[in-house]
Motif scaffolding. Sequence first.
Motif, mmCIF file in Angstrom:
data_model
loop_
_atom_site.group_PDB
_atom_site.id
_atom_site.type_symbol
_atom_site.label_atom_id
_atom_site.label_comp_id
_atom_site.label_asym_id
_atom_site.label_seq_id
_atom_site.Cartn_x
_atom_site.Cartn_y
_atom_site.Cartn_z
ATOM 1 N N THR A 87 0.831 -1.214 0.000
ATOM 2 C CA THR A 87 0.000 0.000 0.000
ATOM 3 C C THR A 87 0.856 1.251 0.000
ATOM 4 O OG1 THR A 87 -1.770 -1.145 1.191
ATOM 5 C CG2 THR A 87 -1.810 1.264 1.229
ATOM 6 N N GLU A 90 2.141 1.763 -3.515
ATOM 7 C CA GLU A 90 1.063 2.254 -4.390
ATOM 8 C C GLU A 90 0.815 3.746 -4.173
ATOM 9 O OE1 GLU A 90 -2.213 -0.254 -3.435
ATOM 10 O OE2 GLU A 90 -1.317 -2.051 -4.352
ATOM 11 N N ARG A 91 0.966 4.197 -2.923
ATOM 12 C CA ARG A 91 0.753 5.626 -2.645
ATOM 13 C C ARG A 91 1.820 6.467 -3.350
ATOM 14 N NH1 ARG A 91 1.723 9.932 0.731
ATOM 15 N NH2 ARG A 91 3.555 8.950 1.644
ATOM 16 N N GLU A 93 3.378 5.669 -6.097
ATOM 17 C CA GLU A 93 3.056 5.643 -7.523
ATOM 18 C C GLU A 93 1.939 6.624 -7.862
ATOM 19 O OE1 GLU A 93 2.155 1.540 -8.106
ATOM 20 O OE2 GLU A 93 4.262 0.932 -8.329
ATOM 21 N N SER A 94 0.973 6.753 -6.962
ATOM 22 C CA SER A 94 -0.131 7.698 -7.181
ATOM 23 C C SER A 94 0.370 9.135 -7.179
ATOM 24 C CB SER A 94 -1.187 7.508 -6.089
ATOM 25 O OG SER A 94 -2.227 8.464 -6.221
ATOM 26 N N ILE A 95 1.307 9.444 -6.271
ATOM 27 C CA ILE A 95 1.874 10.798 -6.216
ATOM 28 C C ILE A 95 2.663 11.087 -7.492
ATOM 29 C CG2 ILE A 95 3.494 12.310 -5.003
ATOM 30 C CD1 ILE A 95 2.795 10.796 -2.423
ATOM 31 N N ASP A 97 2.200 9.823 -10.470
ATOM 32 C CA ASP A 97 1.247 10.030 -11.569
ATOM 33 C C ASP A 97 0.660 11.436 -11.539
ATOM 34 O OD1 ASP A 97 1.684 7.442 -12.393
ATOM 35 O OD2 ASP A 97 -0.095 6.619 -11.397
ATOM 36 N N THR A 98 0.351 11.930 -10.341
ATOM 37 C CA THR A 98 -0.205 13.281 -10.205
ATOM 38 C C THR A 98 0.820 14.344 -10.602
ATOM 39 O OG1 THR A 98 -1.672 12.576 -8.399
ATOM 40 C CG2 THR A 98 -1.229 14.935 -8.598
ATOM 41 N N ARG A 154 10.634 3.340 -6.194
ATOM 42 C CA ARG A 154 9.619 4.340 -6.559
ATOM 43 C C ARG A 154 9.959 5.709 -5.970
ATOM 44 N NH1 ARG A 154 8.956 0.015 -8.433
ATOM 45 N NH2 ARG A 154 6.972 -0.978 -8.993
#
Length: 324
Positions: A87, A90-91, A93-95, A97-98, A154
């Motif tokens: 998790t 994944e967080r 990776e989300s940052i 992408d933003t 990451r």
Amino acid sequence: MKVYTKTGDEGKTSLLSKERVFKDSIRVHAYGTVDEANAAMGLGKSLTDKEWVIDIIHPIQQELILLNADLATDSVTGSNNYRITPTHVERLESIIDTLEQQRIPQPYFVTPGGTSASAALDLARTIVRRAERCIVRLRRTETVPTPVALYLNRLSDLLFVLARCVEQEELVAKVTKAVKQVLQSLEQKDGGKDVMLEKAKKMIEAAEKKAIEIGVPMVIAVVDNGGNLVAQERMDNALLASVSIALNKAYTAVALKMGTDQAAAVSQPGQMLYGLNTTDGCRMIVFGGGFPIWENGVLVGGIGVSGGSVDDDMAVAKAGLAAY
């Protein structure tokens, strides 16, 4: 409890699993390098006043403390209830992408040091890469939780993208500040507003004549050397949108001391002023039709024309400029 314990005087330290190891063991190297990266991120955080950047960095620093706890636990004698999980990866990776949606692509190798904060973040990125190499070596002989290795991989990507976004935002802010300082320092040097108004009327008359000649109704605006409106005319049937566009073209020409067609060339993707049109309340116009007005080498104002094609606007503006 005292800061110094003397328990490591013989070159050994304790893992969280209570095992005593030498301080130069690869496991200690790994979590020590992560600690370096955390400190470099702290430096980057201290060098920026942007809350959104701090909001990204600080939670990651806290997670690196948890990650180091995992690294400081020998899986043979320690607990398998690791702290860093998929998790967390994944967080990150989300940052990333933003941030990638905000970043202006750079088709070249980046040289760190554009700003103090971005330089610190680039330093942290290289240290994270070193920590990742330590873990690759450690995994050959000992067990390291998979999420720990993925997290550091990451994180290095995140720090790269974050450094570029910080650099980009500070550059735009610097350009905006410089433009505003120029506007504030400019003084009227053409003998007074009445003189400028009379000249503006002549320019508008000449520009209107050219617009009639080519058969395109135009809006013509003239500003002083502070970007303030002196005179503006909207010919019959000229586009309503052209009222603000013409004024902003004249303003841009004064603010940048160049024609808006020149501003277009330096604000394309990959150029130093890319994104210029989004600054100063989006007043900057980056297509032709605006020109600065010079008198004996001194900037005294600007003219902006809108209503036709770019070529039409520039032709009408030049006709007005010639009448100054």
